[in-house]
Design a protein around this motif. Sequence first.
Motif, PDB file in Angstrom:
ATOM      1  N   GLY A   1       0.442  -0.742  -0.074  1.00  0.00           N
ATOM      2  CA  GLY A   1       0.312  -0.049   0.105  1.00  0.00           C
ATOM      3  C   GLY A   1       0.944   1.098  -0.258  1.00  0.00           C
ATOM      4  O   GLY A   1       0.155   3.071  -0.111  1.00  0.00           O
ATOM      5  N   LEU A   2       1.950   1.197  -0.087  1.00  0.00           N
ATOM      6  CA  LEU A   2       2.902   2.619  -0.066  1.00  0.00           C
ATOM      7  C   LEU A   2       2.654   3.279  -1.315  1.00  0.00           C
ATOM      8  O   LEU A   2       2.227   2.982  -2.548  1.00  0.00           O
ATOM      9  CB  LEU A   2       4.697   2.100   0.385  1.00  0.00           C
ATOM     10  N   TYR A   3       3.213   4.584  -1.314  1.00  0.00           N
ATOM     11  CA  TYR A   3       3.360   5.238  -2.888  1.00  0.00           C
ATOM     12  C   TYR A   3       3.801   5.413  -3.124  1.00  0.00           C
ATOM     13  O   TYR A   3       4.988   4.496  -3.243  1.00  0.00           O
ATOM     14  CB  TYR A   3       3.083   7.117  -2.142  1.00  0.00           C
TER      15      TYR A   3
ATOM     16  N   ALA B   1       5.755  -0.162  -7.404  1.00  0.00           N
ATOM     17  CA  ALA B   1       4.771  -0.528  -6.068  1.00  0.00           C
ATOM     18  C   ALA B   1       5.300  -2.295  -5.818  1.00  0.00           C
ATOM     19  O   ALA B   1       5.349  -2.661  -4.884  1.00  0.00           O
ATOM     20  CB  ALA B   1       3.533  -0.753  -6.908  1.00  0.00           C
ATOM     21  N   VAL B   2       5.182  -2.739  -6.987  1.00  0.00           N
ATOM     22  CA  VAL B   2       5.477  -3.880  -7.213  1.00  0.00           C
ATOM     23  C   VAL B   2       7.740  -4.049  -6.420  1.00  0.00           C
ATOM     24  O   VAL B   2       7.974  -4.592  -5.824  1.00  0.00           O
ATOM     25  CB  VAL B   2       5.790  -4.613  -8.074  1.00  0.00           C
ATOM     26  N   LEU B   3       8.455  -3.107  -6.194  1.00  0.00           N
ATOM     27  CA  LEU B   3      10.127  -2.990  -6.119  1.00  0.00           C
ATOM     28  C   LEU B   3       9.778  -2.671  -4.509  1.00  0.00           C
ATOM     29  O   LEU B   3      10.328  -3.145  -3.334  1.00  0.00           O
ATOM     30  CB  LEU B   3      10.706  -1.625  -6.797  1.00  0.00           C
ATOM     31  N   ASN B   4       8.049  -2.039  -4.129  1.00  0.00           N
ATOM     32  CA  ASN B   4       8.278  -1.510  -2.616  1.00  0.00           C
ATOM     33  C   ASN B   4       7.625  -2.901  -2.136  1.00  0.00           C
ATOM     34  O   ASN B   4       8.438  -3.679  -0.774  1.00  0.00           O
ATOM     35  CB  ASN B   4       6.987  -0.581  -2.564  1.00  0.00           C
TER      36      ASN B   4
ATOM     37  N   GLN C   1      -3.990  -7.763  -5.832  1.00  0.00           N
ATOM     38  CA  GLN C   1      -4.921  -7.626  -6.115  1.00  0.00           C
ATOM     39  C   GLN C   1      -5.070  -6.173  -5.951  1.00  0.00           C
ATOM     40  O   GLN C   1      -5.313  -5.121  -7.357  1.00  0.00           O
ATOM     41  CB  GLN C   1      -5.669  -8.102  -5.898  1.00  0.00           C
ATOM     42  N   ALA C   2      -4.995  -5.753  -4.715  1.00  0.00           N
ATOM     43  CA  ALA C   2      -4.885  -3.783  -4.920  1.00  0.00           C
ATOM     44  C   ALA C   2      -4.671  -3.164  -4.996  1.00  0.00           C
ATOM     45  O   ALA C   2      -5.074  -1.913  -5.751  1.00  0.00           O
ATOM     46  CB  ALA C   2      -6.056  -3.632  -2.865  1.00  0.00           C
ATOM     47  N   MET C   3      -3.714  -3.526  -5.021  1.00  0.00           N
ATOM     48  CA  MET C   3      -2.282  -2.583  -5.749  1.00  0.00           C
ATOM     49  C   MET C   3      -2.435  -2.307  -7.030  1.00  0.00           C
ATOM     50  O   MET C   3      -2.025  -1.269  -7.502  1.00  0.00           O
ATOM     51  CB  MET C   3      -0.992  -3.627  -5.236  1.00  0.00           C
TER      52      MET C   3
END
Length: 207
Positions: free
Chosen positions: A82-84, A91-94, A139-141
């Motif tokens: 959920g990080l920015y 986002a996947v790298l997070n 999935q939400a990401m």
Amino acid sequence: MTQGEIETRTGWRGSAEAWLNAAYRILVERGVAYIKIGTLADDLGLSRTSFYWHFADRKALLAALIRQWEDKNTGNLVRQSGLYAETIAEAVLNVFDCWIDEELFDSRLDFAIRNWAQADPDLKSELLRTDETRIAALQAMFGRFGFDTDTADIRARTLYLTQVGYISMTTVEPRKTRLSRMPGYVEAFTGLAPTRGEFERFLSRHR
């Protein structure tokens, strides 16, 4: 002087954290069947009765281990997802931070819990619910970046189950090799390669 006499004089009976850490070490190194109060007491240099100042019984200790697994592994994975991020690649790298940083995600503990669940139906059910919670977060990401529901679900499962495969097969890669493969994994999971800047920011967190 016996352990009991030492404890009577000093009042030292260990701590809940110490007993839990000792149980954790046995779980990841040998398996849940080897977690016994007497063994833990010997490891800590304390008496068996000291254990009961912190936990009602062995079942309560095992429940605390499961909570630790949920809070750390599932909690951090959900938070990382959920990080920015500016792009789905970022986002996947997070999320990939979890696969590199053991402070975020403990792969050995995940492996031990999965092994334990094979002989414990209640834990098996909990593990299945936990896996779905993690997948739902991923999935939400993907959904936040415009992927439709079905595509987001497939990509989330592909990303997550790949990592479960790493864990279940106890795959060991040199850290440098694992990091070098991350851009390719990002592109495979998202259809978008990370930019140089995105990947440099990721690497800077793991140097």
